[in-house]
Write a protein that holds these residues in place. Structure first.
Motif, short mmCIF file in Angstrom:
data_model
loop_
_atom_site.label_atom_id
_atom_site.label_comp_id
_atom_site.label_asym_id
_atom_site.label_seq_id
_atom_site.Cartn_x
_atom_site.Cartn_y
_atom_site.Cartn_z
N TYR A 67 0.83 -1.20 0.00
CA TYR A 67 0.00 0.00 0.00
C TYR A 67 0.87 1.26 0.00
CZ TYR A 67 -3.57 3.40 1.23
OH TYR A 67 -4.39 4.50 1.23
N ALA A 68 1.89 1.29 0.83
CA ALA A 68 2.74 2.48 0.95
C ALA A 68 3.52 2.76 -0.33
CB ALA A 68 3.70 2.33 2.13
N LEU A 69 3.83 1.70 -1.08
CA LEU A 69 4.61 1.86 -2.31
C LEU A 69 3.73 1.92 -3.55
CD1 LEU A 69 7.55 -0.60 -1.53
CD2 LEU A 69 7.57 1.89 -1.35
N GLY A 70 2.42 1.89 -3.37
CA GLY A 70 1.52 1.97 -4.52
C GLY A 70 1.62 0.78 -5.45
N ALA A 71 1.81 -0.41 -4.87
CA ALA A 71 1.98 -1.64 -5.66
C ALA A 71 0.83 -2.61 -5.37
CB ALA A 71 3.31 -2.30 -5.31
N GLU A 72 0.61 -3.54 -6.29
CA GLU A 72 -0.40 -4.58 -6.07
C GLU A 72 0.01 -5.51 -4.94
OE1 GLU A 72 -2.02 -4.99 -10.71
OE2 GLU A 72 -1.24 -6.74 -9.63
N ASP A 73 1.32 -5.76 -4.85
CA ASP A 73 1.80 -6.75 -3.88
C ASP A 73 3.25 -6.42 -3.53
OD1 ASP A 73 1.76 -8.93 -2.22
OD2 ASP A 73 1.64 -10.44 -3.80
N ALA A 74 3.71 -6.98 -2.44
CA ALA A 74 5.10 -6.79 -2.02
C ALA A 74 5.59 -8.02 -1.28
CB ALA A 74 5.24 -5.56 -1.14
#
Length: 421
Positions: A78-85
């Motif tokens: 969420y913090a990196l604006g990604a679908e997944d991490a």
């Protein structure tokens, strides 16, 4: 600006420092606004992931059902604006995270194209560049490496990129930060332009970003502006000076899943991996990361303004927009470069008594000097300075857990340089 009992600076230097701070005031306001923006985003990420005390409980063995581990992935996504991490303490470096990502999505016969020239030294052996054909490199597995040199002004050569994309290319690789060069680092806007260019001409081609030193410098990250995948280190910006080790991969969900198979095993992926009690540090580091990154940026801007006042060429300049936390200063003389690094070391909280000396280092064609008195060994979000000893005798400085101490480090470095005059 005043002297302190333990740190005494010359009157001339203090006056220049005062002018430097006045010049930096506008930049400081913008940096603080960005830190506030990213901090509220990070808080929202913690709340969305429903982080609780139980999230910090460590697991052992296989790590099945480690809820905190999965929540940390969710926070970063969420913090990196990604679908997944995929966030793990057992990524030993940013280069390791990048390597897992590259091996996770590339296959024998694929071509990876660097759009930002020769990548940073530590990743060259992973690609298997000439002279760095390490056993087990991508080259060993039949993956072809190509590169496009940057334009003289440090910009991306879109004309040449268009020609290369007309061929069969699986991935365009982008190094956001400058490394040991004086070219400008890439902003998220520039990466978005690059990604759009790639997708228009080669829709199936992936865009992967080495995001080291760039996290939380701007309000958005490459993964929310066209990049398919990115990776970085937790002992740089996103670890907030608290994470003792680790790295992350973030991006498209399907690609992150492939990377997890490379990290552990095909079929088990992210379901395995105990946390051994490190979760609290990684959560705390992430929470503090936007603010700490802001403090490092303020330290870099002050360094730029002060050394500009002293008559040195600096990049970025004091008023320039920034895409990473690195500040370069062309010191022009070998002894000035050594003096700068010794000044930074002497103002460190750890190993301040150590005197850095230039020495040979594998992979470099000249001696290298490094200054870093950090709580975490090798941490680049803590104030450090390093450089190969060669023309134009530029130093690369980065980090600073808080501006008050970072400023003292810059002033001490300047004072040591001025002693040579």
């Amino acid at each position: 600006m005043e002297n302190y009992p333990s740190f005494q600076f010359g009157e001339k230097l203090l006056k220049l420092a005062q002018r430097a701070e006045e010049r930096a005031a506008g930049q400081f306001r913008r940096i603080e606004e960005t830190a506030r923006w990213n901090s509220q985003k990070m808080l929202a990420a913690f709340q969305r992931a429903r982080v609780s005390e139980s999230s910090f409980v460590g697991s052992t063995g296989y790590g099945y059902g480690d809820r905190g581990r999965d929540q940390l992935d969710e926070v970063y996504a969420y913090a990196l604006g990604a679908e997944d991490a995929l966030v793990r303490y057992n990524f030993v470096s940013g280069t390791h995270a990048l390597t897992v990502a590259l091996f996770g999505v590339l296959r024998p016969g694929d071509t990876v194209l660097s759009a930002t020239g020769t990548p940073y030294d530590t990743i060259q052996g992973v690609f298997g560049l000439p002279g760095r054909e390490e056993p087990g490199s991508l080259r060993d597995f039949g993956i072809v490496y190509e590169q496009i040199d940057l334009l003289p002004d440090g910009g991306i050569d879109y004309e040449e990129l268009g020609r290369e994309l007309a061929k069969d290319c699986r991935m365009v690789y982008v190094q956001r930060s400058r490394g040991y060069t004086l070219r400008p680092s890439l902003s998220v806007a520039e990466i978005e332009r690059l990604a759009g260019f790639v997708k228009e001409r080669a829709p199936g081609c992936l865009v992967m970003v080495d995001n080291c030193y760039g996290e939380f410098v701007e309000r958005e990250e490459p993964t929310s502006h066209g990049a398919d995948l990115m990776a970085g280190s937790l002992i740089k910006n996103p670890g907030g000076g608290i994470a003792p080790t680790g790295g992350y991969i973030a991006g498209r969900r399907d690609l992150v899943e492939l990377c997890s198979y490379r990290l552990t095993t095909p079929g088990t992926g992210r379901e395995l991996g105990c946390t051994l009690g490190h979760s609290r540090e990684l959560f705390m580091g992430a929470f503090h990361a936007p603010t700490v990154t802001g403090e490092a940026l303020k330290t870099a801007v002050f360094c730029s303004a002060l050394f500009d006042e002293l008559g040195y060429e600096v990049t970025p300049g004091p008023e320039e927009a920034r895409a990473d936390i690195i500040q370069a200063v062309k010191l022009r003389e070998r002894e000035a470069l050594i003096a700068f690094c010794r000044g930074v070391q002497s103002a460190s909280p750890v190993d301040a008594f150590v005197v850095p000396e230039p020495s040979p280092m594998p992979g470099y064609d000249s001696d290298v000097i490094m200054a870093a008195g950090a709580f975490t060994l090798g941490s680049s979000i803590e104030m450090s300075a390093d450089a190969p000893l060669r023309e134009p005798y530029a130093v690369w400085m980065q980090g600073g857990l808080n501006y008050a101490v970072g400023q003292l480090g810059v002033l001490t470095a300047a004072q040591e340089v001025l002693k040579l005059k």
